[in-house]
Scaffold this motif. Structure first.
Motif, mmCIF file in Angstrom:
data_model
loop_
_atom_site.group_PDB
_atom_site.id
_atom_site.type_symbol
_atom_site.label_atom_id
_atom_site.label_comp_id
_atom_site.label_asym_id
_atom_site.label_seq_id
_atom_site.Cartn_x
_atom_site.Cartn_y
_atom_site.Cartn_z
ATOM 1 N N UNK A 53 -0.489 -4.615 -6.246
ATOM 2 C CA UNK A 53 -1.831 -4.221 -5.155
ATOM 3 C C UNK A 53 -2.205 -5.175 -4.136
ATOM 4 N N UNK A 54 -1.522 -6.413 -4.468
ATOM 5 C CA UNK A 54 -1.471 -7.367 -3.048
ATOM 6 C C UNK A 54 -0.972 -7.844 -3.095
ATOM 7 N N UNK A 55 -1.030 -7.283 -0.991
ATOM 8 C CA UNK A 55 -0.786 -7.548 0.213
ATOM 9 C C UNK A 55 0.071 -9.289 0.027
ATOM 10 N N UNK A 56 1.577 -9.177 0.775
ATOM 11 C CA UNK A 56 2.410 -10.216 0.239
ATOM 12 C C UNK A 56 2.593 -10.345 2.070
ATOM 13 N N UNK A 57 2.390 -11.623 1.943
ATOM 14 C CA UNK A 57 2.248 -12.586 3.159
ATOM 15 C C UNK A 57 3.562 -12.477 4.326
ATOM 16 N N UNK A 58 4.944 -11.589 3.057
ATOM 17 C CA UNK A 58 5.775 -11.279 4.058
ATOM 18 C C UNK A 58 5.594 -9.537 4.972
ATOM 19 N N UNK A 59 4.551 -9.079 4.448
ATOM 20 C CA UNK A 59 4.414 -7.828 4.860
ATOM 21 C C UNK A 59 4.394 -7.022 6.628
ATOM 22 N N UNK A 60 5.055 -6.018 6.941
ATOM 23 C CA UNK A 60 4.612 -6.014 8.306
ATOM 24 C C UNK A 60 3.172 -5.048 8.250
ATOM 25 N N UNK A 61 3.984 -4.842 9.674
ATOM 26 C CA UNK A 61 2.051 -4.350 9.670
ATOM 27 C C UNK A 61 1.913 -3.012 8.930
ATOM 28 N N UNK A 62 2.982 -2.191 9.131
ATOM 29 C CA UNK A 62 2.883 -0.729 8.439
ATOM 30 C C UNK A 62 2.310 -0.719 6.734
ATOM 31 N N UNK A 63 2.676 -1.521 6.224
ATOM 32 C CA UNK A 63 2.065 -2.470 4.893
ATOM 33 C C UNK A 63 1.163 -2.592 4.805
ATOM 34 N N UNK A 64 0.855 -3.460 5.644
ATOM 35 C CA UNK A 64 -0.691 -3.610 6.059
ATOM 36 C C UNK A 64 -1.499 -2.634 5.842
ATOM 37 N N UNK A 65 -1.594 -2.053 7.262
ATOM 38 C CA UNK A 65 -2.682 -1.247 6.749
ATOM 39 C C UNK A 65 -2.505 -0.075 6.364
ATOM 40 N N UNK A 66 -1.254 0.580 5.507
ATOM 41 C CA UNK A 66 -1.381 0.976 4.372
ATOM 42 C C UNK A 66 -2.236 0.829 2.971
ATOM 43 N N UNK A 67 -1.958 -0.315 2.694
ATOM 44 C CA UNK A 67 -2.739 -1.095 1.420
ATOM 45 C C UNK A 67 -4.181 -1.313 1.888
ATOM 46 N N UNK A 68 -4.574 -1.361 2.652
ATOM 47 C CA UNK A 68 -6.028 -1.748 3.284
ATOM 48 C C UNK A 68 -6.896 0.027 3.635
ATOM 49 N N UNK A 69 -6.359 0.534 3.917
ATOM 50 C CA UNK A 69 -6.071 2.178 3.725
ATOM 51 C C UNK A 69 -6.686 2.567 2.554
ATOM 52 N N UNK A 70 -5.374 1.950 1.439
ATOM 53 C CA UNK A 70 -5.727 2.920 0.212
ATOM 54 C C UNK A 70 -6.993 2.648 -0.486
ATOM 55 N N UNK A 71 -7.270 1.352 0.176
ATOM 56 C CA UNK A 71 -8.564 1.039 -0.642
ATOM 57 C C UNK A 71 -10.014 1.210 0.372
ATOM 58 N N UNK A 72 -9.722 1.982 0.844
ATOM 59 C CA UNK A 72 -11.087 2.547 1.961
ATOM 60 C C UNK A 72 -11.523 1.643 3.164
ATOM 61 N N UNK A 73 -10.447 0.853 3.072
ATOM 62 C CA UNK A 73 -10.562 -0.194 4.183
ATOM 63 C C UNK A 73 -10.493 0.354 5.472
ATOM 64 N N UNK A 74 -10.775 0.016 7.197
ATOM 65 C CA UNK A 74 -9.642 0.076 8.186
ATOM 66 C C UNK A 74 -9.440 -0.989 8.633
#
Length: 330
Positions: free
Chosen positions: A162-183
């Motif tokens: 569940x924790x987002x990696x410092x190596x994550x790309x923008x798609x992974x970041x957006x999906x990770x936040x969306x999954x938690x109900x964040x924009x």
């Protein structure tokens, strides 16, 4: 086959919407006045301890702020990051090994237990501490919502998932936040928390050496990183160095300000996840807006996003428990 794919997609959408609805319903049961009668001196008690700590150890501000984030993104804001069974709980997952200050949370909880025994959850302590260290670093303040209860489960694998990696790309970041109900906006705003604190070289060393994986050590840096900035980072992090600490916002890493956005706009964000904010039109626009020093706007947005994040998956009512000691279940 096509019908099956559509059905699966529709089912996923229903689950996602239900998750958001559950989070929001739980979030509505939180209130700044939750302890008004049961622990009226709570806010003052926590702030007193935090201010004392920050006066002698301001570098703990960043880690303590991010501890709340790391808690909320795994099982919701339930204090699960604080549970302590060696090599099994969230705090022993690789993304959490850089988090410091657990002993400060224990200190705050002890102070709270003296004035209000068995009343205040560790999850609520984390939320209040995150606000108070932000203020101590000259950042924004907000009304912390209370009423969370503590979870009884904490696992390494869930933290890794569940924790987002410092190596994550923008798609992974957006999906990770969306999954938690964040924009998407919440993503950029909360990334602004990187304006304070430090990072181990391990979180960005790959951007400096052999980035393409072709075995070239000296002239193979991440092309999205400002080439004039690379030598400065290499002078601090040698090839293979994983442990040296580097300021995330050089020159003002103890002050909550807008410098992070200026750095990212100049392609000097420390992590790939920072650089990724320039790869999307919406996130890039927000970065450039606040690189122009809209302090009041960013401070308001950060406060709003922290409140919103603090509602993720909370346990309320009779769910969970109120831990007497944050490191173990009752």
């Amino acid at each position: 086959m096509a019908t099956s794919r559509v059905s699966k997609h529709f089912l996923f959408q229903l689950i996602f919407l239900a998750l958001i609805a559950f989070n929001r319903a739980n979030g509505r049961s939180l209130t700044p006045d939750f302890y008004k009668h049961t622990c009226p001196n709570l806010v003052y008690t926590i702030k007193t301890v935090v201010d004392e700590v920050m006066s002698v150890a301001p570098t703990l501000g960043g880690p303590l702020m991010r501890m709340h984030f790391h808690d909320c993104f795994v099982r919701g804001c339930d204090g699960s990051v604080l549970l302590d069974t060696p090599n099994k709980t969230e705090k022993y997952a690789i993304p959490n090994l850089s988090i410091r200050g657990f002993q400060i949370i224990d200190k705050v909880k002890s102070a709270v237990e003296k004035v209000c025994p068995g009343i205040v959850s560790c999850a609520d302590v984390l939320a209040a501490v995150a606000r108070d260290v932000t203020v101590a670093l000259n950042g924004p303040s907000w009304e912390v919502e209370f009423g969370r209860r503590d979870g009884r489960v904490s696992t390494v694998n869930e933290a890794l998932a569940n924790l987002l990696s410092p190596f994550a790309n923008i798609s992974t970041l957006k999906q990770g936040f969306q999954a938690k109900g964040l924009s998407v906006k919440d993503l950029v705003v909360l990334s602004g928390g990187h304006t304070v604190g430090t990072s181990h070289c391990a979180a960005f060393n790959n951007r400096l050496y052999n980035f393409t994986g072709k075995g070239i050590q000296n002239d193979d840096a991440d092309p999205t990183l400002d080439y004039e900035y690379v030598p400065k980072l290499k002078s601090k992090c040698k090839f293979g160095d994983r442990n040296t600490l580097v300021e995330m916002d050089p020159g003002s890493f103890k002050t909550f300000d807008l410098s992070y956005f200026s750095l990212v706009a100049k392609r000097r964000g420390l992590f790939q996840s920072d650089a990724a904010l320039l790869d999307d039109s919406e996130t890039r626009a927000y970065v450039k807006l606040h690189a122009l020093k809209d302090k009041a706007g960013f401070f308001k947005d950060f406060a709003d996003s922290m409140i919103k994040m603090g509602r993720i998956g909370v346990l309320t009512g009779t769910q969970g428990e109120i831990r007497k000691v944050c490191t173990k279940v009752n």
